[in-house]
Design a protein around this motif. Structure first.
Motif, PDB file in Angstrom:
ATOM      1  N   ILE A  16     -25.644  52.009 -50.682  1.00  0.00           N
ATOM      2  CA  ILE A  16     -25.628  50.547 -50.802  1.00  0.00           C
ATOM      3  C   ILE A  16     -24.957  49.948 -49.577  1.00  0.00           C
ATOM      4  N   TRP A  96     -19.006  42.099 -34.566  1.00  0.00           N
ATOM      5  CA  TRP A  96     -17.713  42.721 -34.274  1.00  0.00           C
ATOM      6  C   TRP A  96     -17.432  42.866 -32.778  1.00  0.00           C
ATOM      7  N   SER A  97     -16.175  43.228 -32.474  1.00  0.00           N
ATOM      8  CA  SER A  97     -15.739  43.325 -31.073  1.00  0.00           C
ATOM      9  C   SER A  97     -15.788  44.746 -30.525  1.00  0.00           C
ATOM     10  N   ASN A 264     -17.096  43.427 -51.586  1.00  0.00           N
ATOM     11  CA  ASN A 264     -18.309  43.554 -52.399  1.00  0.00           C
ATOM     12  C   ASN A 264     -18.390  44.894 -53.116  1.00  0.00           C
ATOM     13  N   HIS A 434     -10.557  42.428 -41.735  1.00  0.00           N
ATOM     14  CA  HIS A 434     -10.290  43.851 -41.913  1.00  0.00           C
ATOM     15  C   HIS A 434      -9.784  44.124 -43.336  1.00  0.00           C
TER      16      HIS A 434
HETATM   17  C1  LIG Z   1     -15.790  38.963 -35.150  1.00  0.00           C
HETATM   18  C2  LIG Z   1     -15.438  40.321 -35.685  1.00  0.00           C
HETATM   19  C3  LIG Z   1     -14.840  41.258 -34.835  1.00  0.00           C
HETATM   20  C4  LIG Z   1     -14.523  42.535 -35.327  1.00  0.00           C
HETATM   21  N1  LIG Z   1     -14.052  43.463 -34.458  1.00  0.00           N
HETATM   22  C5  LIG Z   1     -13.800  44.716 -34.893  1.00  0.00           C
HETATM   23  C6  LIG Z   1     -13.380  45.728 -33.969  1.00  0.00           C
HETATM   24  O1  LIG Z   1     -13.285  45.505 -32.763  1.00  0.00           O
HETATM   25  N2  LIG Z   1     -13.112  46.962 -34.474  1.00  0.00           N
HETATM   26  C7  LIG Z   1     -13.209  47.252 -35.800  1.00  0.00           C
HETATM   27  O2  LIG Z   1     -12.899  48.380 -36.194  1.00  0.00           O
HETATM   28  N3  LIG Z   1     -13.621  46.309 -36.678  1.00  0.00           N
HETATM   29  C8  LIG Z   1     -13.942  45.071 -36.259  1.00  0.00           C
HETATM   30  N4  LIG Z   1     -14.398  44.120 -37.141  1.00  0.00           N
HETATM   31  C9  LIG Z   1     -14.510  44.483 -38.562  1.00  0.00           C
HETATM   32  C10 LIG Z   1     -15.748  45.320 -38.838  1.00  0.00           C
HETATM   33  O3  LIG Z   1     -16.897  44.687 -38.372  1.00  0.00           O
HETATM   34  C11 LIG Z   1     -15.827  45.618 -40.332  1.00  0.00           C
HETATM   35  O4  LIG Z   1     -14.624  46.240 -40.706  1.00  0.00           O
HETATM   36  C12 LIG Z   1     -16.978  46.574 -40.655  1.00  0.00           C
HETATM   37  O5  LIG Z   1     -18.221  46.059 -40.272  1.00  0.00           O
HETATM   38  C13 LIG Z   1     -16.982  46.903 -42.133  1.00  0.00           C
HETATM   39  O6  LIG Z   1     -17.985  47.847 -42.337  1.00  0.00           O
HETATM   40  P1  LIG Z   1     -18.601  48.117 -43.773  1.00  0.00           P
HETATM   41  O7  LIG Z   1     -19.700  49.098 -43.617  1.00  0.00           O
HETATM   42  O8  LIG Z   1     -17.500  48.458 -44.698  1.00  0.00           O
HETATM   43  O9  LIG Z   1     -19.122  46.701 -44.298  1.00  0.00           O
HETATM   44  P2  LIG Z   1     -19.978  45.533 -43.681  1.00  0.00           P
HETATM   45  O10 LIG Z   1     -20.077  45.635 -42.219  1.00  0.00           O
HETATM   46  O11 LIG Z   1     -19.438  44.293 -44.263  1.00  0.00           O
HETATM   47  O12 LIG Z   1     -21.429  45.792 -44.289  1.00  0.00           O
HETATM   48  C14 LIG Z   1     -21.677  45.641 -45.665  1.00  0.00           C
HETATM   49  C15 LIG Z   1     -23.146  45.918 -45.914  1.00  0.00           C
HETATM   50  O13 LIG Z   1     -23.386  45.930 -47.308  1.00  0.00           O
HETATM   51  C16 LIG Z   1     -24.438  45.020 -47.635  1.00  0.00           C
HETATM   52  N5  LIG Z   1     -24.159  44.554 -49.001  1.00  0.00           N
HETATM   53  C17 LIG Z   1     -23.094  43.846 -49.446  1.00  0.00           C
HETATM   54  N6  LIG Z   1     -23.170  43.662 -50.762  1.00  0.00           N
HETATM   55  C18 LIG Z   1     -24.293  44.284 -51.173  1.00  0.00           C
HETATM   56  C19 LIG Z   1     -24.912  44.470 -52.449  1.00  0.00           C
HETATM   57  N7  LIG Z   1     -24.362  43.995 -53.573  1.00  0.00           N
HETATM   58  N8  LIG Z   1     -26.085  45.161 -52.499  1.00  0.00           N
HETATM   59  C20 LIG Z   1     -26.665  45.658 -51.371  1.00  0.00           C
HETATM   60  N9  LIG Z   1     -26.116  45.524 -50.156  1.00  0.00           N
HETATM   61  C21 LIG Z   1     -24.931  44.851 -50.062  1.00  0.00           C
HETATM   62  C22 LIG Z   1     -24.380  43.973 -46.539  1.00  0.00           C
HETATM   63  O14 LIG Z   1     -25.590  43.271 -46.411  1.00  0.00           O
HETATM   64  C23 LIG Z   1     -24.064  44.860 -45.324  1.00  0.00           C
HETATM   65  O15 LIG Z   1     -25.206  45.528 -44.865  1.00  0.00           O
HETATM   66  C24 LIG Z   1     -14.760  42.857 -36.691  1.00  0.00           C
HETATM   67  C25 LIG Z   1     -15.373  41.917 -37.521  1.00  0.00           C
HETATM   68  C26 LIG Z   1     -15.735  40.674 -37.027  1.00  0.00           C
HETATM   69  C27 LIG Z   1     -16.447  39.723 -37.936  1.00  0.00           C
END
Ligand SMILES: Cc1cc2nc3c(=O)[nH]c(=O)nc-3n(C[C@H](O)[C@H](O)[C@H](O)COP(=O)(O)OP(=O)(O)OC[C@H]3O[C@@H](n4cnc5c(N)ncnc54)[C@H](O)[C@@H]3O)c2cc1C
Length: 502
Positions: A16, A96-97, A264, A434
């Motif tokens: 997911i 992200w950065s 989520n 984060h």
């Molecule tokens: C401007 C910015 C700069 C950043 N810079 C950094 C950095 O330099 N270094 C770093 O380590 N982190 C950075 N981050 C944070 C980083 O982007 C996130 O920590 C990371 O993307 C989280 O990954 P994830 O896979 O947990 O979730 P997410 O990236 O949030 O992805 C979640 C996924 O789940 C899907 N989803 C959600 N709910 C459901 C559902 N109910 N059913 C199906 N699909 C669903 C979404 O569509 C998405 O595809 C930054 C964030 C931002 C916004």
């Protein structure tokens, strides 16, 4: 509800989300020969964008704006708390950065000083092979030398600090602190990406995995519930709403990897109630949603007597455990990027500036008083209950940020840069984007939902792959560690599937 054929799903693992953690899981599983269905809440076209990078400098970037989620979120802690998300292929990697420091040995040990509730069920050594597995996928630029508080990763492009930063690093070293180039994804690359950043996890990891023939992607499908079968003691299906038609689908599966992003993911598990688990899937001890944390984030700008280099940008590590109270520390990341480059060119010394900006990332001790919960008074777009976010930074976080700021100013002063603080602010909760910890790993189900392999203690065929799994808050950016945990958990899932344990 549309019930899909059980024979199609029997051997399938449902992943997911396609953010960096879901993408890592999907890639590893398909490489290992497992059939995977990815449920992605965003539509196929949601992540369109363009990023052009030349020799490590992003020269052009087209991406959609990122928005805070408000309509179904009740804020009950610090009223300035914000929640950013992007329901799109690649998730928050559309924005992200790209900074990817490893957690250090000490990051996993710090919490033990604060007691059992803060003790990780694994050590740096357990995760090191999985950092090694993930890093080559990211083409990292940075230092290849391990320093206290920041182990070197598998770096593709080795970078060295400029002469002035080297002098600062020598002074810092005398007190057990280190200064190294910030490790960045695709940091020294000339590349064109069809996404809003140089590394979108969907574009870089999931799309290539389609070639395996084992991966099916279902767009616009929002998972709303994992279906627990009490007799079989496992989750047998995922219920997801097709956001285009409004139809609910029941998708049978052998196992599930939840990687929907910290908030989520937690919401989805809280929604997955049954007579065995009335408070949410696997939530036998009432810890699901608790221990939510975020990075306290200070922004610092200092004016300097002499221009200082920012290519590569410098990372000033946290102080050692002996010099900091349990669970409180901070590191400083220098700003770089194209705006900074243009300003330095206008000032007549390209790559150096007479001011320097830093993000000061701190920590907060996780507390059960900070939590994610369901809000029965509001309804989310997919028909599920809304959200409550209850979180505030403790006072100690502010002290740790200020100490890191002062330490940095002293280091800059020590090399004759005569720094003058021009700006110092602390951002509101959620601004670092984060969030972590609300479905944490812990050896005991009393303190955490997940075992040391990121599986729900009570439901071994469900893995939580994102930073909801973090036991404590490190001062490092989370993505690399979350991806390493996702890879480690996915390999364990493969082994369990092969051994017939699931
Ligand atoms: C401007 C910015 C700069 C950043 N810079 C950094 C950095 O330099 N270094 C770093 O380590 N982190 C950075 N981050 C944070 C980083 O982007 C996130 O920590 C990371 O993307 C989280 O990954 P994830 O896979 O947990 O979730 P997410 O990236 O949030 O992805 C979640 C996924 O789940 C899907 N989803 C959600 N709910 C459901 C559902 N109910 N059913 C199906 N699909 C669903 C979404 O569509 C998405 O595809 C930054 C964030 C931002 C916004």
């Amino acid at each position: 509800m549309h019930s899909e054929s059980a024979s199609n799903g029997r051997d399938t693992v449902v992943v997911i989300g396609t953010g960096p953690t879901g993408a890592t899981a999907a890639l590893l599983l398909t490489k290992a020969g497992v059939d995977v269905t990815v449920l992605e809440a965003g539509s196929r076209s949601a992540a369109l964008g363009v990023t052009a990078r030349i020799a490590g400098v992003t020269v052009f970037r087209l991406h959609r704006p990122m928005r805070a989620r408000t309509s179904d979120v009740k804020i009950t802690g610090d009223p300035s708390t914000v929640l950013y998300e992007d329901l799109a292929p690649g998730g928050l990697t559309n924005h992200w950065s790209c900074a990817v420091p490893r957690f250090s040995h000490d990051d996993f040990l710090d919490g033990e000083r604060a007691g059992e509730a803060f003790t990780w069920p694994l050590r740096y050594e357990d995760l090191a092979p999985w950092y090694d597995w993930v890093e080559p996928l990211l083409a990292i630029s940075g230092s290849d030398e391990s320093v206290p508080q920041l182990p070197a990763g598998k770096v593709r492009d080795v970078r060295n600090l400029g002469p002035m930063w080297k002098r600062i690093a020598t002074a810092a070293q005398a007190e057990g602190q280190a200064v190294v180039p910030v490790p960045y994804v695709y940091g020294l690359r000339t590349t064109l990406t069809l996404s809003g950043t140089v590394f979108n996890s969907f574009v870089r990891l999931v799309k290539p995995a389609l070639g395996s023939g084992r991966l099916k992607i279902r767009y616009g499908m929002r998972a709303t519930r994992l279906e627990w079968a009490g007799s079989a003691k496992r989750v047998e299906a995922v219920v997801a709403r097709d956001m285009a038609t409004g139809t609910d689908h029941r998708i049978p599966c052998r196992a599930v990897v939840v990687a929907a992003g910290t908030v989520n993911t937690t919401k989805l598990l809280l929604q997955s109630t049954s007579s065995d688990f009335p408070e949410g899937l696997g939530n036998a001890e009432g810890v699901l949603g608790k221990y939510l944390h975020d990075h306290p984030l200070g922004k610092l700008i200092v004016d300097l007597a002499e221009p200082l280099g920012f290519q590569p940008a410098a990372y000033v590590t946290r102080q050692s455990l002996e010099r900091t109270p349990p669970l409180y520390a901070a590191s400083c990341l220098q700003w770089s990027g194209v705006q900074t480059l243009y300003r330095s060119i206008l000032q007549g010394h390209p790559g150096r500036l007479k001011s320097a900006g830093f993000s000061v990332f701190g920590t907060m001790a996780p507390s059960p008083a900070n939590f994610v919960a369901l809000d029965p008074d509001t309804t989310s777009e997919d028909g599920s209950p809304g959200l409550v976010l209850n979180i505030a930074f403790p006072k100690e976080s502010e002290t740790a940020l200020a100490a890191a700021r002062d330490r940095l100013v002293t280091l800059l002063d020590g090399v004759g840069l005569r720094p003058r603080v021009n700006l110092w602010t602390i951002d509101s909760v959620g601004s670092a984007i984060h969030y972590a910890g609300s479905c944490r790993m812990h050896a005991s189900p009393r303190f955490g939902m997940l075992d040391s392999w990121s599986r729900l203690h009570a439901v071994p065929n469900v893995v939580v792959a994102d930073s909801a799994a973090f036991t404590t808050c490190s001062e490092k950016n989370p993505v690399l560690t979350a991806m390493a945990l996702a890879a480690r958990a996915s390999q364990r899932l493969v082994d369990d599937l092969r051994a017939g344990n699931i």
